[in-house]
Design an enzyme around this catalytic site. Structure first.
Site, PDB file in Angstrom:
ATOM      1  N   PRO A   1      58.504   0.302  60.149  1.00 55.86           N
ATOM      2  CA  PRO A   1      57.398  -0.624  59.887  1.00 55.86           C
ATOM      3  C   PRO A   1      56.067  -0.048  60.374  1.00 55.86           C
ATOM      4  CG  PRO A   1      59.013  -1.600  61.396  1.00 55.86           C
ATOM      5  CD  PRO A   1      59.512  -0.248  61.037  1.00 55.86           C
ATOM      6  N   GLU A   2      55.048  -0.176  59.553  1.00 51.45           N
ATOM      7  CA  GLU A   2      53.720   0.308  59.916  1.00 51.45           C
ATOM      8  C   GLU A   2      52.825  -0.905  60.197  1.00 51.45           C
ATOM      9  OE1 GLU A   2      52.415   3.375  57.149  1.00 51.45           O
ATOM     10  OE2 GLU A   2      54.476   3.972  56.783  1.00 51.45           O
TER      11      GLU A   2
ATOM     12  N   ARG B   1      70.379   1.033  64.879  1.00 54.40           N
ATOM     13  CA  ARG B   1      70.296   2.445  65.277  1.00 54.40           C
ATOM     14  C   ARG B   1      69.672   2.645  66.652  1.00 54.40           C
ATOM     15  NH1 ARG B   1      68.279   5.758  60.099  1.00 54.40           N
ATOM     16  NH2 ARG B   1      68.841   7.507  61.439  1.00 54.40           N
TER      17      ARG B   1
ATOM     18  N   ARG C   1      38.250  21.219  62.975  1.00 52.75           N
ATOM     19  CA  ARG C   1      39.709  21.252  63.061  1.00 52.75           C
ATOM     20  C   ARG C   1      40.348  21.851  61.820  1.00 52.75           C
ATOM     21  NH1 ARG C   1      43.193  17.860  66.811  1.00 52.75           N
ATOM     22  NH2 ARG C   1      41.704  16.736  68.069  1.00 52.75           N
TER      23      ARG C   1
END
Ligand SMILES: [Zn+2]
Length: 285
Positions: free
Chosen positions: A2-3, A116, A153
């Protein structure tokens, strides 16, 4: 996993149900989910407390508790398969074989199921301090912030957006979606993105999350159990949500299907061991 939108929808669902609950009994059934603290320590802290609130930061939930000895915060990360839900006082819990933690309260029950056990409950909230800004907060997350973070970067844009210290709450699904909306190739070095593209990227992040939150709100999900059809909306778990979901993703999990913008076939590559979906025409390297 889930985000931000899934965790936020869950938080909004739980808040009116569990705030005010007085904890009567706590039991950790799968000790592995409590890390790095000892399960007994966590049980002791929760025992007898009142639930004052449930907050979210990035993909974490934070349970606010109050007791005679003061207030406490509990960090919860759902991992891959964690499900947090409330039940009525009279509901039986023996139908949940993967019950990892159970909180019995005066007015109901709070259950955490995790087959899990990659999820985590902790008294240690130090990881919150290392998170980047909330992407929906335009006062801390904006093009200038990203410009500063990205300057010189060589890191790939996909890796940077997945990095929780850069921005909190995005994961594989929404990063793929955001990059397609912004027209950025996932392997693009961040130092090469100009300020206009950064502005567009911020907009796309907010729009993508906002529309996901809307779908979550409208999907009539069953978040009250851990059955096969219950839970989050991103994979169309609930029947009514599945149609919305199929129409929803721009590129995620759509390898070899036509791009919704240009009809080119969506491609899949691996970046940092994660399947990454993009349109080779809309997102040129
Ligand atoms: Zn395209």
């Amino acid at each position: 996993m889930p985000e931000l939108p899934e965790v936020e929808i869950l938080r909004r669902h739980l808040e009116p149900r569990i705030v005010g609950y007085q904890v009567q009994r706590v039991k950790v059934y799968k000790k592995r989910i409590v890390r790095p603290d000892a399960a007994g320590e966590l049980e002791k802290v929760i025992q007898g407390c009142q639930i004052l609130g449930i907050h979210r930061r990035g993909k974490y939930l934070i349970l606010l508790l109050n007791s005679e000895s003061g207030s406490n915060k509990i960090l919860i990360h759902l991992g891959m398969t964690g499900r947090l839900f409330s039940l009525k006082k009279t509901d039986a819990i023996d139908s949940f074989p993967h019950l990892a933690l159970h909180v019995e309260c005066d007015k109901g029950q709070l259950c955490y199921v995790d087959p899990r056990t990659f999820g985590r409950w902790s008294l240690d909230l130090s990881c919150i301090d290392r998170l980047g800004p909330e992407p929906m907060d335009s006062s801390s997350f904006h093009a200038r912030y990203l410009g500063h973070k990205f300057s010189t970067r060589k890191a790939k844009i996909k890796d940077m957006l997945m990095n929780q210290a850069c921005v909190a709450g995005l994961g594989n699904i929404y990063v793929c979606e955001v990059l397609h909306a912004a027209g950025l190739h996932p392997l693009l070095p961040v130092g090469q993105i100009n300020s206009n593209a950064l502005k567009k990227l911020c907009q796309c992040i907010r729009r993508t999350l906002k529309s996901a939150l809307k779908i979550g709100e409208q999907s009539e999900l069953n978040l009250q159990g851990a059955g096969a059809g219950d839970g989050f909306f991103y994979f169309g778990r609930s029947n009514r949500a599945s149609q919305l979901i199929q129409e929803r993703f721009r590129v995620y999990d759509r390898e070899a299907k036509p791009c919704r913008v240009c009809k080119c076939l969506v491609e899949r590559i691996m970046i940092s061991q994660r399947s990454t979906y993009f349109c080779p025409n809309c997102q040129k390297a």
